[in-house]
Design a protein around this motif. Structure first.
Motif, PDB file in Angstrom:
ATOM      1  N   GLU A   1       0.251  -0.736  -4.683  1.00  0.00           N
ATOM      2  CA  GLU A   1       0.979  -0.650  -5.811  1.00  0.00           C
ATOM      3  C   GLU A   1       1.740  -1.913  -5.965  1.00  0.00           C
ATOM      4  OE1 GLU A   1       3.407   2.607  -4.524  1.00  0.00           O
ATOM      5  OE2 GLU A   1       2.019   4.032  -5.207  1.00  0.00           O
TER       6      GLU A   1
ATOM      7  N   ARG B   1       1.049  -1.149   0.167  1.00  0.00           N
ATOM      8  CA  ARG B   1      -0.066   0.002   0.009  1.00  0.00           C
ATOM      9  C   ARG B   1       0.830   1.225   0.066  1.00  0.00           C
ATOM     10  NH1 ARG B   1      -5.413  -0.810   0.048  1.00  0.00           N
ATOM     11  NH2 ARG B   1      -6.147  -2.833   0.925  1.00  0.00           N
ATOM     12  N   SER B   2       0.476   2.037  -0.803  1.00  0.00           N
ATOM     13  CA  SER B   2       1.265   3.452  -0.778  1.00  0.00           C
ATOM     14  C   SER B   2       0.607   4.454   0.252  1.00  0.00           C
ATOM     15  CB  SER B   2       0.945   4.090  -2.022  1.00  0.00           C
ATOM     16  OG  SER B   2      -0.486   4.825  -2.102  1.00  0.00           O
TER      17      SER B   2
ATOM     18  N   THR C   1      -1.125   6.734   0.076  1.00  0.00           N
ATOM     19  CA  THR C   1      -2.469   7.182  -0.049  1.00  0.00           C
ATOM     20  C   THR C   1      -3.481   5.858   0.156  1.00  0.00           C
ATOM     21  OG1 THR C   1      -2.374   6.656  -2.301  1.00  0.00           O
ATOM     22  CG2 THR C   1      -1.981   8.949  -1.600  1.00  0.00           C
TER      23      THR C   1
ATOM     24  N   HIS D   1       5.439  -3.696  -6.527  1.00  0.00           N
ATOM     25  CA  HIS D   1       6.829  -3.528  -6.223  1.00  0.00           C
ATOM     26  C   HIS D   1       7.616  -4.579  -6.874  1.00  0.00           C
ATOM     27  CE1 HIS D   1       7.582  -5.855  -2.495  1.00  0.00           C
ATOM     28  NE2 HIS D   1       6.293  -5.587  -2.244  1.00  0.00           N
TER      29      HIS D   1
END
Length: 137
Positions: A109, A102-103, A105, A111
């Motif tokens: 995402e 989690r980003s 926000t 990775h």
């Protein structure tokens, strides 16, 4: 994973001829590198039982939890000793993986990452075991 799939360890062999028999308990690793490759394959197929039983009893954790990472490739960088007949060995490797996080926000995402480790192996009761490792970067 099917025995006719390519082995996750990157040897170029089929899983059923490479790491599959080790994970199934049909034979033991003959070298430290073979144990390293089979442990990587066990992580790739989430066989935490194999990872646990090939970890040296004096250094292994009480329990293991599979990671959410998808293991995407293995590079063997260096092998020191660890042949049949040796008592100890070292294998340095890079294990590539990807996953989601989690980003800031809260959005998910993808990775990518690399686990770079120099692993130590030892023979106990005639079998190779992973003892510990030094992580880099």
């Amino acid at each position: 994973m099917s025995s006719t799939d390519d082995c996750p360890c990157g040897s170029g062999e089929l899983f059923g001829r490479c790491c599959g028999p080790l994970l199934a308990g049909e034979r033991e690793a003959a070298t430290a590198e073979e144990l390293m490759r089979s442990r990587y394959s066990a992580y790739a197929v989430a066989d935490m039982n194999y990872v646990w039983r090939t970890w040296h009893p004096r250094t292994r954790p009480q329990t293991l939890t599979p990671s959410d990472e998808v293991w995407t490739g293995l590079e063997i960088l260096d092998v020191v000793a660890g042949a049949a007949g040796d008592e100890e060995g070292v294998v340095e490797f890079r294990a590539h993986h990807r996953g989601e996080r989690r980003s800031g926000t809260g959005a998910r995402e993808e990775h990518k990452g690399i686990q770079h480790e120099r692993s130590h192996f030892a023979v106990r009761a005639g079998r190779w075991f992973y003892v510990d490792g030094e992580l880099f970067g």
